[in-house]
Design an enzyme around this catalytic site. Structure first.
Site, PDB file in Angstrom:
ATOM      1  CE  LYS A 150       0.042   2.284   3.711  1.00  0.00           C
ATOM      2  NZ  LYS A 150      -0.884   2.810   2.501  1.00  0.00           N
ATOM      3  CE  LYS A 210      -2.330   7.570   8.333  1.00  0.00           C
ATOM      4  NZ  LYS A 210      -2.983   7.519   7.245  1.00  0.00           N
ATOM      5  CE  LYS A 220      -9.012   4.827   3.440  1.00  0.00           C
ATOM      6  NZ  LYS A 220      -7.893   4.641   2.540  1.00  0.00           N
TER       7      LYS A 220
END
Ligand code: AQP
Length: 332
Positions: A114, A196, A199
């Protein structure tokens, strides 16, 4: 509540939830809600570690709650609440920060990922995310935490922090176990099956959102990356795309992977992808209808949240008070 083991899990109300969120944790919640005392949070405090639009965060909070219920989580059996409605999460997080090392947090994969994706906003909360998650889990004396495989490292650190605190004082926290879905503990991106399904993926065609309509779902499945050997076989190493679609099909039909392979023996990828899309869309349609119905009844949803916050706070404050006593906070 009768004496049962405790299950805790949460999802951030950010972006739109994907079938990864459903297959990884939510399906397990529904399967286990009769056997455990369950706490399910809408993790809005985690969500603000990345910048959110306030009005959207508020709206998504209710949407996620409605989705939990629409997917089959029973508000009569489970405690559902919004994380920020139970101040003990932030309070325990502060204490646990003093039992966590900066080096440990710097090594967390999600923090590193992130930080790369949001280089303009590497805030302390982003780094502290695993400690807040440890506080979430440990507050409820949790036995099991159903999560996706991407959360393995965070549950591990929650266990380490619990053990460290218990060793420094006397046993205070239960040391929790992660629980992964048997099939689909990590659903991958349709266009990049090494990654993965997320969202917040850059390309929304790689993720199936729980809000997608049938046409969109089928179009996304048709475009999913597979391979050139035209065999529908579960082999995540050599056939990541096909295996991912088989996991999705298995999760949405309730069939085993072997039965799913048998369904498509000798068939082509076109037919396979269409069947996967249809299985997903057919299962999601009633969930979407029910979510919309619930969202039209804000009074009901707020009632669930009020009662959830009360019940969660009661359990959480018991643990917090023990912690404060052990560390020497003067209590009145
Ligand atoms: N692809 C996945 N397969 C299986 N489980 C998954 N989970 C997430 N993706 C998959 C599990 O869902 C729970 C909630 O995750 P989260 O709210 O932390 O958010 P996320 O979906 O992991 O979020 P993203 O994609 O990183 O987007 P942001 O952060 O932008 O919202 C967890 O149990 C997770 O394991």
């Amino acid at each position: 509540m009768e004496e049962r083991k405790i299950l805790y899990s949460a999802i951030q109300p950010t972006n739109n939830l994907t079938i990864g969120n459903y297959i990884g944790p939510i399906r397990n919640w529904i399967a286990l809600q009769n056997d455990y005392n369950c706490f399910f949070a809408v993790a809005n405090m985690h969500a603000i570690t990345l910048r959110q639009v306030p009005a959207e965060l508020r709206q998504k909070t209710l949407e996620v709650l409605a989705l939990y219920i629409a997917c089959g989580v029973d508000p009569e059996k489970c405690v559902m609440y919004v994380q920020s409605h139970v101040p003990a999460h932030a309070e325990l997080c502060w204490v646990l920060n003093t039992f966590t090392y900066v080096g440990e947090m710097e090594r967390m994969t999600q923090f590193k990922d992130k930080s790369l994706r949001h280089a303009e906003n590497i805030n302390m909360g982003l780094m502290d995310y695993p400690v807040l998650m440890a506080a979430d889990i440990l507050l409820y004396q949790t036995d099991v935490v159903p999560v996706g495989l991407d959360q393995r490292q965070h549950v591990e650190i929650a266990r380490d922090i619990a053990q460290r605190f218990n060793n420094a004082f006397t046993p205070t926290f239960k040391v929790p176990e992660a629980l992964y879905a048997k099939v689909g503990a990590k659903i991958n991106d349709l266009l990049d099956p090494a990654k993965k399904m997320s969202k917040s993926a850059e390309n929304p065609n790689g993720s199936i959102f729980l809000s997608d309509d049938k046409d969109t779902i089928i179009r996304k499945c048709k475009r999913a990356v597979t391979d050139s050997d035209a065999e529908i076989k579960f082999d995540p190493e050599k056939k990541a795309g096909v295996s991912n679609l088989l996991s999705i099909y298995s999760a949405f039909t309730g069939k085993t992977i072997a039965a799913a392979e048998a369904d498509f023996a000798g068939k082509g990828y076109g037919e396979f992808k269409l069947a996967v899309g249809e299985a997903v869309a057919d299962k999601l349609a009633p969930i979407q209808t029910e979510q919309a119905r619930l969202l039209a009844d804000k009074t009901y949803l707020e009632g669930v949240l009020r009662s959830g916050a009360e019940r969660a706070a009661r359990a959480a404050n018991k643990t917090l008070s023990k912690v404060y006593k052990k560390i020497g906070f003067y209590q009145l």
